[in-house]
Enzyme design. Sequence first.
Site, PDB file in Angstrom:
ATOM      1  CE1 TYR A  58      -3.875  -1.531  -0.356  1.00  0.00           C
ATOM      2  CE2 TYR A  58      -2.871  -3.297   1.252  1.00  0.00           C
ATOM      3  CZ  TYR A  58      -4.042  -3.050   0.190  1.00  0.00           C
ATOM      4  OH  TYR A  58      -4.739  -3.798  -0.194  1.00  0.00           O
ATOM      5  CD  GLN A  93     -16.360  -2.449  -7.472  1.00  0.00           C
ATOM      6  OE1 GLN A  93     -15.933  -3.705  -7.319  1.00  0.00           O
ATOM      7  NE2 GLN A  93     -16.440  -2.153  -8.791  1.00  0.00           N
ATOM      8  CG  HIS A 111     -13.841  -1.972  -2.260  1.00  0.00           C
ATOM      9  ND1 HIS A 111     -13.714  -2.660  -3.549  1.00  0.00           N
ATOM     10  CD2 HIS A 111     -14.975  -2.598  -1.606  1.00  0.00           C
ATOM     11  CE1 HIS A 111     -14.565  -3.568  -3.709  1.00  0.00           C
ATOM     12  NE2 HIS A 111     -15.221  -3.701  -2.553  1.00  0.00           N
ATOM     13  CB  CYS A 119      -6.281   4.179  15.199  1.00  0.00           C
ATOM     14  SG  CYS A 119      -5.353   3.543  16.696  1.00  0.00           S
ATOM     15  CB  CYS A 138      -3.228   6.281  16.724  1.00  0.00           C
ATOM     16  SG  CYS A 138      -4.650   7.074  16.428  1.00  0.00           S
ATOM     17  CD  GLU A 204     -12.269  -8.230 -20.441  1.00  0.00           C
ATOM     18  OE1 GLU A 204     -11.717  -8.681 -21.633  1.00  0.00           O
ATOM     19  OE2 GLU A 204     -11.869  -8.432 -19.635  1.00  0.00           O
ATOM     20  CB  ALA A 220     -13.403   4.378 -19.019  1.00  0.00           C
TER      21      ALA A 220
HETATM   22  C1  BJW Z   1     -11.639  -0.962 -18.648  1.00  0.00           C
HETATM   23  C2  BJW Z   1     -10.534  -0.277 -19.008  1.00  0.00           C
HETATM   24  C3  BJW Z   1     -10.726   0.875 -19.869  1.00  0.00           C
HETATM   25  C4  BJW Z   1      -9.619  -1.988 -18.231  1.00  0.00           C
HETATM   26  N1  BJW Z   1     -12.039   1.391 -20.147  1.00  0.00           N
HETATM   27  N2  BJW Z   1     -12.748  -0.685 -19.122  1.00  0.00           N
HETATM   28  C5  BJW Z   1     -18.029 -16.667  -3.370  1.00  0.00           C
HETATM   29  C6  BJW Z   1     -19.129 -16.119  -3.925  1.00  0.00           C
HETATM   30  C7  BJW Z   1     -19.572 -14.706  -3.663  1.00  0.00           C
HETATM   31  C8  BJW Z   1     -18.871 -13.947  -3.008  1.00  0.00           C
HETATM   32  C9  BJW Z   1     -17.793 -14.262  -2.242  1.00  0.00           C
HETATM   33  C10 BJW Z   1     -17.460 -15.493  -2.214  1.00  0.00           C
HETATM   34  N3  BJW Z   1     -16.310 -15.822  -1.668  1.00  0.00           N
HETATM   35  C11 BJW Z   1     -16.127 -14.545  -0.841  1.00  0.00           C
HETATM   36  C12 BJW Z   1     -16.998 -13.853  -1.211  1.00  0.00           C
HETATM   37  C13 BJW Z   1     -17.048 -12.341  -0.877  1.00  0.00           C
HETATM   38  C14 BJW Z   1     -15.818 -11.753  -1.388  1.00  0.00           C
HETATM   39  C15 BJW Z   1     -15.602 -11.733  -2.883  1.00  0.00           C
HETATM   40  O1  BJW Z   1     -16.374 -11.101  -3.487  1.00  0.00           O
HETATM   41  N4  BJW Z   1     -14.902 -12.564  -3.370  1.00  0.00           N
HETATM   42  C16 BJW Z   1     -14.732 -13.003  -4.926  1.00  0.00           C
HETATM   43  C17 BJW Z   1     -13.293 -12.800  -5.015  1.00  0.00           C
HETATM   44  C18 BJW Z   1     -15.210 -14.353  -5.067  1.00  0.00           C
HETATM   45  N5  BJW Z   1     -16.142 -10.120  -1.184  1.00  0.00           N
HETATM   46  C19 BJW Z   1     -15.777  -9.817  -0.010  1.00  0.00           C
HETATM   47  O2  BJW Z   1     -14.985 -10.083   0.764  1.00  0.00           O
HETATM   48  C20 BJW Z   1     -16.217  -8.250   0.206  1.00  0.00           C
HETATM   49  N6  BJW Z   1     -16.879  -8.126   1.362  1.00  0.00           N
HETATM   50  C21 BJW Z   1     -18.158  -8.734   1.808  1.00  0.00           C
HETATM   51  O3  BJW Z   1     -18.564  -9.555   0.902  1.00  0.00           O
HETATM   52  O4  BJW Z   1     -18.753  -8.781   2.999  1.00  0.00           O
HETATM   53  C22 BJW Z   1     -19.848  -9.262   3.251  1.00  0.00           C
HETATM   54  C23 BJW Z   1     -20.955  -8.671   2.669  1.00  0.00           C
HETATM   55  C24 BJW Z   1     -22.140  -9.479   2.395  1.00  0.00           C
HETATM   56  C25 BJW Z   1     -23.211  -8.594   1.874  1.00  0.00           C
HETATM   57  C26 BJW Z   1     -23.201  -7.557   1.761  1.00  0.00           C
HETATM   58  C27 BJW Z   1     -22.088  -6.843   2.115  1.00  0.00           C
HETATM   59  C28 BJW Z   1     -21.104  -7.444   2.565  1.00  0.00           C
HETATM   60  C29 BJW Z   1     -14.989  -7.164   0.291  1.00  0.00           C
HETATM   61  C30 BJW Z   1     -14.399  -7.133  -0.958  1.00  0.00           C
HETATM   62  C31 BJW Z   1     -13.060  -6.241  -0.679  1.00  0.00           C
HETATM   63  C32 BJW Z   1     -12.325  -6.169  -2.180  1.00  0.00           C
HETATM   64  N7  BJW Z   1     -11.113  -5.566  -1.891  1.00  0.00           N
HETATM   65  C33 BJW Z   1     -10.338  -5.311  -3.384  1.00  0.00           C
HETATM   66  C34 BJW Z   1      -9.129  -4.865  -2.498  1.00  0.00           C
HETATM   67  C35 BJW Z   1      -9.145  -3.230  -2.219  1.00  0.00           C
HETATM   68  C36 BJW Z   1      -7.817  -2.608  -1.997  1.00  0.00           C
HETATM   69  C37 BJW Z   1      -6.723  -2.798  -2.958  1.00  0.00           C
HETATM   70  O5  BJW Z   1      -7.048  -1.778  -3.854  1.00  0.00           O
HETATM   71  O6  BJW Z   1      -5.787  -3.189  -2.655  1.00  0.00           O
HETATM   72  O7  BJW Z   1     -10.891  -4.105  -3.974  1.00  0.00           O
HETATM   73  S1  BJW Z   1     -10.267  -6.535  -4.312  1.00  0.00           S
HETATM   74  C38 BJW Z   1     -10.211  -5.768  -5.994  1.00  0.00           C
HETATM   75  O8  BJW Z   1     -11.221  -6.095  -6.424  1.00  0.00           O
HETATM   76  C39 BJW Z   1     -10.266  -4.304  -5.206  1.00  0.00           C
HETATM   77  C40 BJW Z   1     -11.380  -3.614  -6.450  1.00  0.00           C
HETATM   78  O9  BJW Z   1     -12.026  -2.532  -5.770  1.00  0.00           O
HETATM   79  C41 BJW Z   1     -11.932  -5.001  -6.320  1.00  0.00           C
HETATM   80  C42 BJW Z   1     -12.939  -5.021  -7.573  1.00  0.00           C
HETATM   81  O10 BJW Z   1     -12.274  -4.966  -8.775  1.00  0.00           O
HETATM   82  P1  BJW Z   1     -12.511  -4.270 -10.199  1.00  0.00           P
HETATM   83  O11 BJW Z   1     -12.559  -2.829  -9.953  1.00  0.00           O
HETATM   84  O12 BJW Z   1     -13.728  -4.979 -10.698  1.00  0.00           O
HETATM   85  O13 BJW Z   1     -11.294  -4.567 -11.150  1.00  0.00           O
HETATM   86  P2  BJW Z   1     -10.993  -5.706 -12.061  1.00  0.00           P
HETATM   87  O14 BJW Z   1      -9.384  -5.679 -12.381  1.00  0.00           O
HETATM   88  O15 BJW Z   1     -11.534  -6.699 -11.556  1.00  0.00           O
HETATM   89  O16 BJW Z   1     -11.628  -5.217 -13.455  1.00  0.00           O
HETATM   90  C43 BJW Z   1     -11.278  -4.251 -14.243  1.00  0.00           C
HETATM   91  C44 BJW Z   1     -12.264  -4.207 -15.408  1.00  0.00           C
HETATM   92  O17 BJW Z   1     -12.048  -2.839 -15.972  1.00  0.00           O
HETATM   93  C45 BJW Z   1     -12.053  -5.387 -16.206  1.00  0.00           C
HETATM   94  O18 BJW Z   1     -13.501  -5.849 -16.666  1.00  0.00           O
HETATM   95  C46 BJW Z   1     -11.545  -4.582 -17.598  1.00  0.00           C
HETATM   96  O19 BJW Z   1     -12.011  -5.287 -18.873  1.00  0.00           O
HETATM   97  C47 BJW Z   1     -11.864  -3.181 -17.478  1.00  0.00           C
HETATM   98  N8  BJW Z   1     -11.190  -2.147 -18.279  1.00  0.00           N
HETATM   99  N9  BJW Z   1      -9.233  -1.044 -18.774  1.00  0.00           N
HETATM  100  C48 BJW Z   1     -12.922   0.516 -19.409  1.00  0.00           C
HETATM  101  N10 BJW Z   1      -9.552   1.557 -20.310  1.00  0.00           N
END
Ligand code: BJW
Length: 233
Positions: A58, A93, A111, A119, A138, A204, A220
């Site tokens: 980070y 996100q 996120h 803290c 902190c 995509e 985008a």
């Molecule tokens: C373009 C482009 C251009 C490129 N123009 N487009 C089994 C089933 C279902 C759920 C779960 C499961 N097991 C566990 C879970 C839950 C889990 C989860 O979802 N896991 C999956 C991996 C299966 N989720 C959690 O744990 C979350 N908490 C939770 O669920 O709590 C319980 C709850 C229940 C009900 C309600 C509420 C809560 C917490 C999730 C935390 C995610 N954290 C991260 C890290 C953050 C910090 C960091 O940055 O280091 O967040 S993970 C990472 O993925 C980050 C992102 O915000 C997140 C999403 O990724 P994003 O933004 O979609 O990026 P990419 O790279 O995946 O996609 C980019 C897209 O852009 C692509 O499609 C490209 O094509 C496109 N693109 N260039 C337009 N120029």
Amino acid sequence: MTSALNARVVILTGAGISAESGLRTFRAADGLWENHRVEDVATPQAFQRNPDLVYRFYNERRRSLATVQPNAAHLALARLEQAWSGDFLLVTQNVDDLHDRAGSRNLLHMHGELLKAQCLACRADMVWPGDMDRDSPCPICGHGPVRPHIVWFGEMPLEMDRIYQALDRCDLFLAIGTSGHVYPAAGFVEAVGPRARTLELNLEPSLAASAFLERRIGKATELVPAFVEELLG
Ligand code: BJW
């Protein structure tokens, strides 16, 4: 009438909107960091096991924010918000600050934020622009240490009540640059259902693509300004 300027709009953004500013997405071929998948560093277990690695991950990402700028897609969403007279909520996100710097105000970072810390002793959130490590005290309670203000896998995303309330009432739901891999954000389109206009803008089709009524495929920085012009008429 989803094109009326008083429609209720919710917009979800993901890493794809910041890709053309120079920030890596998570699930692209080059999305690894020092051979670690995001799932290996973005969990409370990884932080317990190897805090130095996670702080370093980070710290590097926080420093990289100084080298990037908001792009045409971030700026178009800020322009849309300013011109919009109905309810408008931007849910990102992304932990970068590019929407903030572009001028978006009705903005939730579900996120967390790279430029904040939390803290581990008193749980206060605070602005944190520099590096942190396991000895960072902190400034509020004097104890600590602080951790990155990031929602890791298995933790509850922020502001969920406000987000679901807005989704329940919206007339237009737009998802931009998100792969649909990560819940709960990947399920927002299902929560909206067919009663509202739902549209995906992505390089995509995402994993959630079939749940949207409409989709546009492309960069985008091209799709978002064009769609904003369409909405503003
Ligand atoms: C373009 C482009 C251009 C490129 N123009 N487009 C089994 C089933 C279902 C759920 C779960 C499961 N097991 C566990 C879970 C839950 C889990 C989860 O979802 N896991 C999956 C991996 C299966 N989720 C959690 O744990 C979350 N908490 C939770 O669920 O709590 C319980 C709850 C229940 C009900 C309600 C509420 C809560 C917490 C999730 C935390 C995610 N954290 C991260 C890290 C953050 C910090 C960091 O940055 O280091 O967040 S993970 C990472 O993925 C980050 C992102 O915000 C997140 C999403 O990724 P994003 O933004 O979609 O990026 P990419 O790279 O995946 O996609 C980019 C897209 O852009 C692509 O499609 C490209 O094509 C496109 N693109 N260039 C337009 N120029």
